[in-house]
Write a protein that holds these residues in place. Structure first.
Motif, PDB file in Angstrom:
ATOM      1  N   VAL A 157       2.904 -10.633  -1.090  1.00 49.89           N
ATOM      2  CA  VAL A 157       3.892  -9.554  -1.011  1.00 49.89           C
ATOM      3  C   VAL A 157       4.136  -8.980  -2.405  1.00 49.89           C
ATOM      4  CG1 VAL A 157       6.287  -8.985  -0.451  1.00 49.89           C
ATOM      5  CG2 VAL A 157       4.996 -10.523   1.046  1.00 49.89           C
ATOM      6  N   TRP A 158       4.360  -9.852  -3.366  1.00 51.86           N
ATOM      7  CA  TRP A 158       4.606  -9.412  -4.746  1.00 51.86           C
ATOM      8  C   TRP A 158       3.424  -8.617  -5.290  1.00 51.86           C
ATOM      9  CZ3 TRP A 158       1.696 -11.964  -8.736  1.00 51.86           C
ATOM     10  CH2 TRP A 158       1.974 -11.520 -10.029  1.00 51.86           C
ATOM     11  N   LEU A 159       2.207  -9.153  -5.133  1.00 51.89           N
ATOM     12  CA  LEU A 159       1.028  -8.481  -5.661  1.00 51.89           C
ATOM     13  C   LEU A 159       0.871  -7.095  -5.055  1.00 51.89           C
ATOM     14  CD1 LEU A 159      -1.556  -8.614  -7.385  1.00 51.89           C
ATOM     15  CD2 LEU A 159      -2.707  -9.681  -5.430  1.00 51.89           C
ATOM     16  N   SER A 160       1.040  -6.983  -3.755  1.00 52.99           N
ATOM     17  CA  SER A 160       0.889  -5.679  -3.104  1.00 52.99           C
ATOM     18  C   SER A 160       1.954  -4.706  -3.573  1.00 52.99           C
ATOM     19  CB  SER A 160       0.942  -5.833  -1.584  1.00 52.99           C
ATOM     20  OG  SER A 160       2.225  -6.235  -1.140  1.00 52.99           O
ATOM     21  N   GLU A 161       3.180  -5.171  -3.724  1.00 50.19           N
ATOM     22  CA  GLU A 161       4.256  -4.263  -4.134  1.00 50.19           C
ATOM     23  C   GLU A 161       4.048  -3.754  -5.561  1.00 50.19           C
ATOM     24  OE1 GLU A 161       6.500  -2.833  -2.434  1.00 50.19           O
ATOM     25  OE2 GLU A 161       6.220  -3.918  -0.566  1.00 50.19           O
ATOM     26  N   VAL A 162       3.560  -4.615  -6.439  1.00 49.14           N
ATOM     27  CA  VAL A 162       3.275  -4.161  -7.809  1.00 49.14           C
ATOM     28  C   VAL A 162       2.153  -3.129  -7.796  1.00 49.14           C
ATOM     29  CG1 VAL A 162       2.445  -4.872 -10.085  1.00 49.14           C
ATOM     30  CG2 VAL A 162       4.111  -6.287  -8.867  1.00 49.14           C
ATOM     31  N   MET A 163       1.098  -3.390  -7.037  1.00 52.18           N
ATOM     32  CA  MET A 163      -0.029  -2.465  -6.974  1.00 52.18           C
ATOM     33  C   MET A 163       0.363  -1.128  -6.343  1.00 52.18           C
ATOM     34  SD  MET A 163      -3.323  -4.812  -5.969  1.00 52.18           S
ATOM     35  CE  MET A 163      -4.185  -5.735  -7.235  1.00 52.18           C
ATOM     36  N   LEU A 164       1.286  -1.157  -5.388  1.00 51.10           N
ATOM     37  CA  LEU A 164       1.654   0.054  -4.657  1.00 51.10           C
ATOM     38  C   LEU A 164       2.614   0.956  -5.426  1.00 51.10           C
ATOM     39  CD1 LEU A 164       2.015  -1.534  -1.118  1.00 51.10           C
ATOM     40  CD2 LEU A 164       0.429   0.309  -1.715  1.00 51.10           C
ATOM     41  N   GLN A 165       3.123   0.490  -6.560  1.00 53.88           N
ATOM     42  CA  GLN A 165       4.004   1.342  -7.358  1.00 53.88           C
ATOM     43  C   GLN A 165       3.236   2.563  -7.844  1.00 53.88           C
ATOM     44  OE1 GLN A 165       5.450  -1.181 -10.512  1.00 53.88           O
ATOM     45  NE2 GLN A 165       6.352  -2.641  -9.090  1.00 53.88           N
ATOM     46  N   GLN A 166       3.676   3.745  -7.461  1.00 57.07           N
ATOM     47  CA  GLN A 166       3.070   5.006  -7.889  1.00 57.07           C
ATOM     48  C   GLN A 166       1.617   5.154  -7.432  1.00 57.07           C
ATOM     49  OE1 GLN A 166       5.070   7.249  -9.560  1.00 57.07           O
ATOM     50  NE2 GLN A 166       6.702   5.758  -9.423  1.00 57.07           N
ATOM     51  N   THR A 167       1.191   4.390  -6.428  1.00 62.48           N
ATOM     52  CA  THR A 167      -0.208   4.382  -6.011  1.00 62.48           C
ATOM     53  C   THR A 167      -0.278   4.347  -4.492  1.00 62.48           C
ATOM     54  OG1 THR A 167      -0.664   3.073  -8.006  1.00 62.48           O
ATOM     55  CG2 THR A 167      -2.447   3.277  -6.418  1.00 62.48           C
ATOM     56  N   THR A 168      -1.281   5.004  -3.918  1.00 59.75           N
ATOM     57  CA  THR A 168      -1.389   5.088  -2.466  1.00 59.75           C
ATOM     58  C   THR A 168      -1.941   3.801  -1.863  1.00 59.75           C
ATOM     59  OG1 THR A 168      -3.639   5.984  -2.498  1.00 59.75           O
ATOM     60  CG2 THR A 168      -1.820   7.576  -2.646  1.00 59.75           C
ATOM     61  N   VAL A 169      -1.653   3.606  -0.581  1.00 61.28           N
ATOM     62  CA  VAL A 169      -2.181   2.458   0.148  1.00 61.28           C
ATOM     63  C   VAL A 169      -3.708   2.468   0.118  1.00 61.28           C
ATOM     64  CG1 VAL A 169      -2.453   1.482   2.464  1.00 61.28           C
ATOM     65  CG2 VAL A 169      -0.176   2.105   1.625  1.00 61.28           C
ATOM     66  N   ALA A 170      -4.300   3.638   0.320  1.00 58.50           N
ATOM     67  CA  ALA A 170      -5.757   3.737   0.350  1.00 58.50           C
ATOM     68  C   ALA A 170      -6.375   3.283  -0.974  1.00 58.50           C
ATOM     69  CB  ALA A 170      -6.185   5.158   0.676  1.00 58.50           C
ATOM     70  N   ALA A 171      -5.752   3.647  -2.083  1.00 55.80           N
ATOM     71  CA  ALA A 171      -6.277   3.269  -3.394  1.00 55.80           C
ATOM     72  C   ALA A 171      -6.109   1.777  -3.664  1.00 55.80           C
ATOM     73  CB  ALA A 171      -5.591   4.071  -4.490  1.00 55.80           C
ATOM     74  N   VAL A 172      -5.056   1.188  -3.119  1.00 56.57           N
ATOM     75  CA  VAL A 172      -4.717  -0.202  -3.436  1.00 56.57           C
ATOM     76  C   VAL A 172      -5.548  -1.208  -2.648  1.00 56.57           C
ATOM     77  CG1 VAL A 172      -2.876  -1.924  -3.100  1.00 56.57           C
ATOM     78  CG2 VAL A 172      -2.392   0.232  -4.276  1.00 56.57           C
ATOM     79  N   LYS A 173      -5.938  -0.897  -1.417  1.00 52.26           N
ATOM     80  CA  LYS A 173      -6.547  -1.895  -0.534  1.00 52.26           C
ATOM     81  C   LYS A 173      -7.701  -2.657  -1.185  1.00 52.26           C
ATOM     82  CE  LYS A 173      -5.486  -0.057   4.064  1.00 52.26           C
ATOM     83  NZ  LYS A 173      -6.062   0.548   5.294  1.00 52.26           N
ATOM     84  N   GLY A 174      -8.656  -1.938  -1.763  1.00 53.99           N
ATOM     85  CA  GLY A 174      -9.806  -2.596  -2.356  1.00 53.99           C
ATOM     86  C   GLY A 174      -9.431  -3.486  -3.522  1.00 53.99           C
ATOM     87  N   TYR A 175      -8.517  -3.010  -4.375  1.00 52.39           N
ATOM     88  CA  TYR A 175      -8.080  -3.813  -5.518  1.00 52.39           C
ATOM     89  C   TYR A 175      -7.380  -5.081  -5.038  1.00 52.39           C
ATOM     90  CZ  TYR A 175      -9.122  -0.071  -8.849  1.00 52.39           C
ATOM     91  OH  TYR A 175      -9.762   0.867  -9.622  1.00 52.39           O
ATOM     92  N   TYR A 176      -6.503  -4.930  -4.051  1.00 54.30           N
ATOM     93  CA  TYR A 176      -5.776  -6.084  -3.528  1.00 54.30           C
ATOM     94  C   TYR A 176      -6.740  -7.137  -2.987  1.00 54.30           C
ATOM     95  CZ  TYR A 176      -2.950  -8.902  -0.381  1.00 54.30           C
ATOM     96  OH  TYR A 176      -2.360  -9.961   0.262  1.00 54.30           O
ATOM     97  N   GLU A 177      -7.725  -6.695  -2.229  1.00 52.45           N
ATOM     98  CA  GLU A 177      -8.670  -7.645  -1.636  1.00 52.45           C
ATOM     99  C   GLU A 177      -9.504  -8.345  -2.708  1.00 52.45           C
ATOM    100  OE1 GLU A 177     -10.512  -4.981   1.080  1.00 52.45           O
ATOM    101  OE2 GLU A 177      -9.054  -5.382   2.683  1.00 52.45           O
ATOM    102  N   ARG A 178      -9.886  -7.611  -3.771  1.00 51.04           N
ATOM    103  CA  ARG A 178     -10.651  -8.252  -4.848  1.00 51.04           C
ATOM    104  C   ARG A 178      -9.783  -9.243  -5.620  1.00 51.04           C
ATOM    105  NH1 ARG A 178     -12.711  -3.000  -5.264  1.00 51.04           N
ATOM    106  NH2 ARG A 178     -11.390  -2.476  -7.032  1.00 51.04           N
ATOM    107  N   PHE A 179      -8.538  -8.858  -5.898  1.00 52.53           N
ATOM    108  CA  PHE A 179      -7.640  -9.758  -6.631  1.00 52.53           C
ATOM    109  C   PHE A 179      -7.404 -11.044  -5.856  1.00 52.53           C
ATOM    110  CE2 PHE A 179      -6.765  -6.745  -9.875  1.00 52.53           C
ATOM    111  CZ  PHE A 179      -5.947  -7.342 -10.822  1.00 52.53           C
ATOM    112  N   THR A 180      -7.079 -10.943  -4.578  1.00 48.73           N
ATOM    113  CA  THR A 180      -6.760 -12.145  -3.810  1.00 48.73           C
ATOM    114  C   THR A 180      -7.994 -13.000  -3.554  1.00 48.73           C
ATOM    115  OG1 THR A 180      -6.864 -10.801  -1.783  1.00 48.73           O
ATOM    116  CG2 THR A 180      -4.688 -11.213  -2.737  1.00 48.73           C
TER     117      THR A 180
END
Length: 354
Positions: free
Chosen positions: A36-59
């Motif tokens: 939850v924390w990681l996704s919320e930080v990534m989603l600040q000022q950034t779209t869901v579409a842009a974040v998905k790939g980064y989130y999956e690579r990070f986790t």
């Protein structure tokens, strides 16, 4: 629980977006605070579409906060490259290390606010989504929904206390995390900035802006100011064996901690800089352009094929086999795109292979 909250949760149970960091409503799964924390930080000022790939690579690389806390800064900055707002990546590491040191995330909004890089919105989102605390979550989607439902006529940002009050009046003690995500989903999929789909909105009837046919005019925003423009230059050097001349930007600079091309201190208003190494530097006709949140940037690009044995005064050479454009933030990738129009950089002929 108000009728509006109940109606929205009923809608959310049927139409919740499927997102990699989200626990589906009614699944019985328990949200993982780290995710939850990681996704919320990534989603600040950034779209869901842009974040998905980064989130999956990070986790995938760092499945726990302890794993992330133990990694070298440069690895995280390289993985973050292209996502923008790079202070978030530095704060991410500082927060991960603080959480790992204390043995886990605080379970309250107040406790979360004490962690590095966690502001009011992020603390409220983590507290309610991960831990079920009743907290009021207001992002851009929530602002738009509340401004329309209650027909808020005060322009943003002055309207934010009023909007927060409206969101507070609707946030239930039961399922507050699902409610927060439901309002976000409503704003993202139905109550959109342009052409909201009012006919299928669960809050269609009580929405005051729809009743008054002013939904397209809410929220009220002040006219945008002209975006300031800055200029600078960047040096892209490539050694005869194909190695690239790069530097890690200082932590006190924009894009701090990221790899980049040596050049002028454009973030401090400086347009010129001495070459980072002796060589025959050629200025290209094309320029690299990038828009930051508060200014636009245009960089002149100079390139050179540097001989073996070159000793740079700034930066260091990275072997071609180790370099990938994805390591660079977007502004620096734009510079590379321009530089690669030159045979000095692009053409493999003449590059000495080890």
């Amino acid at each position: 629980m108000t009728d509006l909250a109940r109606d929205l949760l009923d809608w959310y149970d049927r139409h919740a977006r499927v997102l990699p960091w989200r626990v589906p409503p009614g699944s019985g799964e328990v949200p993982e605070p780290y995710r939850v924390w990681l996704s919320e930080v990534m989603l600040q000022q950034t779209t869901v579409a842009a974040v998905k790939g980064y989130y999956e690579r990070f986790t995938a690389r760092w499945p726990t906060v302890e794993a992330l806390a133990a990694v070298e800064d440069a690895e995280v900055m390289a993985e973050w490259a292209g996502l923008g707002y790079y202070a978030r990546a530095r704060n991410l590491l500082a927060c991960a290390r603080a959480v790992a040191e204390r043995g886990g995330f605080p379970r309250t909004e107040a406790g979360l606010r004490e962690l590095p890089g966690i502001g009011p919105y992020t603390a409220a989102a983590i507290a309610t989504i991960a831990f079920g605390e009743r907290a009021v979550v207001v992002d851009g989607n929530v602002e738009r929904v509340m401004a329309r439902v209650f027909d808020v006529t005060t322009p943003l940002p002055a309207a934010r206390p009023e909007i927060y009050s409206h969101a507070d009046s609707l946030t239930p003690a039961d399922r507050p995390g699902d409610f927060a995500q439901a309002v976000m989903d409503l704003g993202a999929t139905i109550c959109t900035p342009r052409n909201p789909a009012c006919a299928i909105c669960p809050w269609r009837e009580p929405c005051l802006a729809r009743q008054r046919s002013v939904q397209a005019e809410r929220p009220v925003k002040l006219p945008k100011r002209a975006v300031p423009q800055r200029r600078g230059l960047a040096y892209v050097g490539r050694r005869e064996d194909g190695a690239w001349l790069l530097e890690t930007r200082g932590a006190d600079r924009m894009l701090g901690g990221m790899l980049g091309w040596p050049g002028s201190a454009w973030d401090r208003g400086e347009e010129e800089a001495e070459p980072p190494a002796p060589g025959d530097w050629v200025a290209l006709n094309a320029e690299a352009r990038h828009g930051f949140s508060h200014f636009g940037l245009t960089l002149r690009v100079l390139v050179a094929r540097l001989p073996m044995g070159t000793e740079p005064s700034r930066g260091a050479f990275m072997a071609a086999s180790e370099f990938r454009p994805g390591m660079l933030p977007t502004a620096m990738r734009r510079v590379l795109e321009v530089a690669e129009t030159s045979p000095l950089i692009r053409d493999p002929e003449g590059i000495v292979r080890a």
